[in-house]
Enzyme design. Structure first.
Site, PDB file in Angstrom:
ATOM      1  N   TYR A  56      31.426 -44.936  64.247  1.00 26.39           N
ATOM      2  CA  TYR A  56      31.240 -45.266  62.818  1.00 26.39           C
ATOM      3  C   TYR A  56      30.080 -46.237  62.615  1.00 26.39           C
ATOM      4  O   TYR A  56      29.427 -46.193  61.569  1.00 26.39           O
ATOM      5  CB  TYR A  56      32.557 -45.760  62.200  1.00 26.39           C
ATOM      6  CG  TYR A  56      33.532 -44.612  62.029  1.00 26.39           C
ATOM      7  CD1 TYR A  56      33.381 -43.711  60.979  1.00 26.39           C
ATOM      8  CD2 TYR A  56      34.544 -44.390  62.953  1.00 26.39           C
ATOM      9  CE1 TYR A  56      34.231 -42.618  60.848  1.00 26.39           C
ATOM     10  CE2 TYR A  56      35.406 -43.312  62.838  1.00 26.39           C
ATOM     11  CZ  TYR A  56      35.242 -42.429  61.781  1.00 26.39           C
ATOM     12  OH  TYR A  56      36.077 -41.338  61.654  1.00 26.39           O
ATOM     13  N   GLN A  91      34.549 -36.384  49.634  1.00 26.48           N
ATOM     14  CA  GLN A  91      35.160 -36.498  50.963  1.00 26.48           C
ATOM     15  C   GLN A  91      34.231 -37.306  51.873  1.00 26.48           C
ATOM     16  O   GLN A  91      34.585 -37.623  53.000  1.00 26.48           O
ATOM     17  CB  GLN A  91      35.352 -35.106  51.577  1.00 26.48           C
ATOM     18  CG  GLN A  91      36.265 -34.205  50.783  1.00 26.48           C
ATOM     19  CD  GLN A  91      36.151 -32.768  51.266  1.00 26.48           C
ATOM     20  OE1 GLN A  91      36.859 -32.349  52.175  1.00 26.48           O
ATOM     21  NE2 GLN A  91      35.252 -32.011  50.674  1.00 26.48           N
ATOM     22  N   ASP A  94      29.789 -41.774  53.242  1.00 23.99           N
ATOM     23  CA  ASP A  94      28.511 -42.457  52.962  1.00 23.99           C
ATOM     24  C   ASP A  94      28.527 -42.976  51.517  1.00 23.99           C
ATOM     25  O   ASP A  94      29.424 -42.640  50.734  1.00 23.99           O
ATOM     26  CB  ASP A  94      27.313 -41.517  53.224  1.00 23.99           C
ATOM     27  CG  ASP A  94      27.247 -40.357  52.224  1.00 23.99           C
ATOM     28  OD1 ASP A  94      27.213 -40.609  51.013  1.00 23.99           O
ATOM     29  OD2 ASP A  94      27.231 -39.180  52.669  1.00 23.99           O
ATOM     30  N   HIS A 108      38.300 -40.095  51.253  1.00 21.70           N
ATOM     31  CA  HIS A 108      38.367 -40.297  52.707  1.00 21.70           C
ATOM     32  C   HIS A 108      37.865 -41.677  53.120  1.00 21.70           C
ATOM     33  O   HIS A 108      37.518 -41.883  54.285  1.00 21.70           O
ATOM     34  CB  HIS A 108      37.571 -39.207  53.441  1.00 21.70           C
ATOM     35  CG  HIS A 108      38.236 -37.862  53.424  1.00 21.70           C
ATOM     36  ND1 HIS A 108      37.623 -36.709  53.841  1.00 21.70           N
ATOM     37  CD2 HIS A 108      39.482 -37.492  53.023  1.00 21.70           C
ATOM     38  CE1 HIS A 108      38.457 -35.683  53.704  1.00 21.70           C
ATOM     39  NE2 HIS A 108      39.582 -36.134  53.204  1.00 21.70           N
ATOM     40  N   CYS A 135      39.668 -60.946  60.614  1.00 16.51           N
ATOM     41  CA  CYS A 135      39.910 -60.605  59.214  1.00 16.51           C
ATOM     42  C   CYS A 135      39.668 -61.856  58.363  1.00 16.51           C
ATOM     43  O   CYS A 135      40.205 -62.919  58.674  1.00 16.51           O
ATOM     44  CB  CYS A 135      41.347 -60.120  59.058  1.00 16.51           C
ATOM     45  SG  CYS A 135      41.898 -60.020  57.347  1.00 16.51           S
ATOM     46  N   THR A 175      30.955 -28.282  50.622  1.00 16.81           N
ATOM     47  CA  THR A 175      32.142 -28.489  51.479  1.00 16.81           C
ATOM     48  C   THR A 175      32.620 -27.152  52.019  1.00 16.81           C
ATOM     49  O   THR A 175      32.601 -26.141  51.311  1.00 16.81           O
ATOM     50  CB  THR A 175      33.263 -29.247  50.731  1.00 16.81           C
ATOM     51  OG1 THR A 175      34.419 -29.327  51.575  1.00 16.81           O
ATOM     52  CG2 THR A 175      33.642 -28.598  49.408  1.00 16.81           C
ATOM     53  N   SER A 176      33.063 -27.158  53.281  1.00 22.85           N
ATOM     54  CA  SER A 176      33.459 -25.906  53.928  1.00 22.85           C
ATOM     55  C   SER A 176      34.868 -25.472  53.539  1.00 22.85           C
ATOM     56  O   SER A 176      35.293 -24.373  53.887  1.00 22.85           O
ATOM     57  CB  SER A 176      33.367 -26.058  55.446  1.00 22.85           C
ATOM     58  OG  SER A 176      34.265 -27.063  55.883  1.00 22.85           O
ATOM     59  N   ASN A 200      27.248 -24.026  47.246  1.00 22.90           N
ATOM     60  CA  ASN A 200      27.199 -24.221  48.696  1.00 22.90           C
ATOM     61  C   ASN A 200      26.067 -23.396  49.301  1.00 22.90           C
ATOM     62  O   ASN A 200      25.633 -22.402  48.718  1.00 22.90           O
ATOM     63  CB  ASN A 200      28.541 -23.799  49.326  1.00 22.90           C
ATOM     64  CG  ASN A 200      28.867 -24.583  50.588  1.00 22.90           C
ATOM     65  OD1 ASN A 200      28.862 -25.799  50.568  1.00 22.90           O
ATOM     66  ND2 ASN A 200      29.125 -23.894  51.685  1.00 22.90           N
ATOM     67  N   ALA A 218      21.792 -27.825  48.208  1.00 23.93           N
ATOM     68  CA  ALA A 218      22.290 -28.668  47.108  1.00 23.93           C
ATOM     69  C   ALA A 218      21.155 -29.292  46.299  1.00 23.93           C
ATOM     70  O   ALA A 218      21.239 -29.366  45.069  1.00 23.93           O
ATOM     71  CB  ALA A 218      23.197 -29.758  47.682  1.00 23.93           C
TER      72      ALA A 218
HETATM   73  P1  OAD Z   1      31.705 -29.484  56.697  1.00 22.71           P
HETATM   74  O1  OAD Z   1      30.714 -29.836  57.747  1.00 22.71           O
HETATM   75  O2  OAD Z   1      32.994 -28.893  57.140  1.00 22.71           O
HETATM   76  O3  OAD Z   1      31.044 -28.453  55.664  1.00 22.71           O
HETATM   77  C1  OAD Z   1      29.792 -28.684  55.109  1.00 22.71           C
HETATM   78  C2  OAD Z   1      29.448 -27.539  54.162  1.00 22.71           C
HETATM   79  O4  OAD Z   1      28.215 -27.834  53.543  1.00 22.71           O
HETATM   80  C3  OAD Z   1      29.303 -26.173  54.848  1.00 22.71           C
HETATM   81  O5  OAD Z   1      30.023 -25.189  54.113  1.00 22.71           O
HETATM   82  C4  OAD Z   1      27.789 -25.901  54.787  1.00 22.71           C
HETATM   83  O6  OAD Z   1      27.472 -24.521  54.630  1.00 22.71           O
HETATM   84  C5  OAD Z   1      27.391 -26.679  53.561  1.00 22.71           C
HETATM   85  N1  OAD Z   1      26.002 -27.150  53.571  1.00 22.71           N
HETATM   86  C6  OAD Z   1      25.236 -27.550  54.625  1.00 22.71           C
HETATM   87  N2  OAD Z   1      24.014 -27.936  54.228  1.00 22.71           N
HETATM   88  C7  OAD Z   1      23.997 -27.787  52.873  1.00 22.71           C
HETATM   89  C8  OAD Z   1      23.017 -28.016  51.864  1.00 22.71           C
HETATM   90  N3  OAD Z   1      21.797 -28.480  52.156  1.00 22.71           N
HETATM   91  N4  OAD Z   1      23.351 -27.752  50.574  1.00 22.71           N
HETATM   92  C9  OAD Z   1      24.583 -27.264  50.258  1.00 22.71           C
HETATM   93  N5  OAD Z   1      25.550 -27.037  51.166  1.00 22.71           N
HETATM   94  C10 OAD Z   1      25.265 -27.294  52.455  1.00 22.71           C
HETATM   95  O7  OAD Z   1      31.931 -30.801  55.808  1.00 22.71           O
HETATM   96  P2  OAD Z   1      33.115 -31.124  54.771  1.00 22.71           P
HETATM   97  O8  OAD Z   1      33.595 -29.895  54.104  1.00 22.71           O
HETATM   98  O9  OAD Z   1      32.634 -32.233  53.930  1.00 22.71           O
HETATM   99  O10 OAD Z   1      36.993 -35.586  57.234  1.00 22.71           O
HETATM  100  O11 OAD Z   1      34.223 -31.659  55.748  1.00 22.71           O
HETATM  101  C11 OAD Z   1      35.444 -32.092  55.201  1.00 22.71           C
HETATM  102  C12 OAD Z   1      36.036 -33.189  56.044  1.00 22.71           C
HETATM  103  O12 OAD Z   1      36.098 -32.754  57.413  1.00 22.71           O
HETATM  104  C13 OAD Z   1      35.199 -34.466  56.134  1.00 22.71           C
HETATM  105  O13 OAD Z   1      35.397 -35.323  55.037  1.00 22.71           O
HETATM  106  C14 OAD Z   1      35.657 -35.079  57.409  1.00 22.71           C
HETATM  107  C15 OAD Z   1      35.617 -33.838  58.263  1.00 22.71           C
HETATM  108  O14 OAD Z   1      36.367 -33.820  59.397  1.00 22.71           O
HETATM  109  C16 OAD Z   1      37.446 -36.615  58.001  1.00 22.71           C
HETATM  110  O15 OAD Z   1      36.769 -37.123  58.888  1.00 22.71           O
HETATM  111  C17 OAD Z   1      38.830 -37.052  57.655  1.00 22.71           C
END
Ligand code: OAD
Length: 231
Positions: A56, A91, A94, A108, A135, A175-176, A200, A218
């Protein structure tokens, strides 16, 4: 199309990709380099806390050195200029939404936050967090990043549920759709009668659940979509 109703926008790692922050599941994503069980679970932290804090710290340094892109800025503009309410739920851990001027719900948690494992006190994280940082409230050397790990309950779920039940438009950006509960928001919103749209780079696991899809990076598709909502 809803013009003045409430819009709920869920964002994921894809919105920050063009700011130089890695996604999780794309080719070369974070989960291809690290084992999620090691760095994003309470059990991983118990086994090897230094590995987790280092992970992190590196992500915090990347985020601090990155800048919001046109997609973050467009959502901030939408929030300020749209006649109805715009709720952004992310989610992402950052702080690029905030730095673009938007108000955001961090379901998150946040890289820029520290949490005391002993008394639950929260305070701003330094750039480099140390495991034995005391702390500021109880002095326990029990610091951890204020992020939600797999197996923990995401933050603000009651507020988010209320927003999903009362929105007229729900959008998911970058988001995936592989991680619940966020992956289920589209169905919750649709059940309440909202129109749903996915923005996406490519089709996602959840694509079939959306009414509409806008495909592309995006930084290109989000500003155009925002413009259409504001015009
Ligand atoms: P993912 O890495 O699973 O998915 C990212 C998505 O963004 C994918 O569907 C890509 O196709 C899309 N993508 C990539 N580049 C892009 C761009 N330039 N413009 C638009 N889309 C783009 O990430 P999250 O869905 O955010 O949780 O993952 C969800 C959670 O899983 C996170 O918050 C994290 C992770 O494990 C924890 O750590 C608890």
């Amino acid at each position: 199309m809803a013009q003045k109703g409430k819009i709920v926008i869920l964002t994921g790692a894809g919105i920050s990709a063009e700011s130089g922050l890695g996604t999780f599941r794309d080719k070369d994503g974070l989960w291809t380099k690290y084992d999620l069980e090691d760095v994003a679970t309470p059990q991983g932290f118990a086994r090897n806390p230094q590995l987790v804090v280092d992970f992190y710290n590196a992500r915090r340094a990347n985020a601090l050195d990155a800048a919001p892109n046109a997609a973050h800025t467009a959502l901030s503009t939408l929030q300020k200029q749209y006649a109805g309410e715009v709720i952004i739920v992310t989610q992402n851990v950052d702080d690029l939404h905030e730095r673009s001027g938007a108000e955001v719900i961090h379901m998150h948690g946040a890289l820029m936050g520290a949490l005391c494992n002993a008394c639950d006190h929260r305070w701003p994280a330094p750039r480099v967090m140390g495991l034995t940082d005391p702390c500021p409230s109880c002095d326990a050397p029990a610091t951890r990043p204020d992020v939600v790990w797999f197996g923990e309950i995401p933050y603000f779920m009651e507020d988010i549920a209320e927003h999903l039940q009362s929105c007229t438009l729900f959008a998911a950006i970058g988001t995936s759709g592989q991680v619940y509960p966020a992956a289920g928001f589209v169905q919750e919103a649709a059940y309440s009668g909202a129109e749903t749209v996915e923005l996406n780079l490519e089709a996602s696991e959840m694509s079939p659940a959306f009414d509409r899809h806008i495909q592309g990076p995006a930084s290109e598709v989000v500003p155009r979509w925002v413009e259409s909502l504001l015009s």
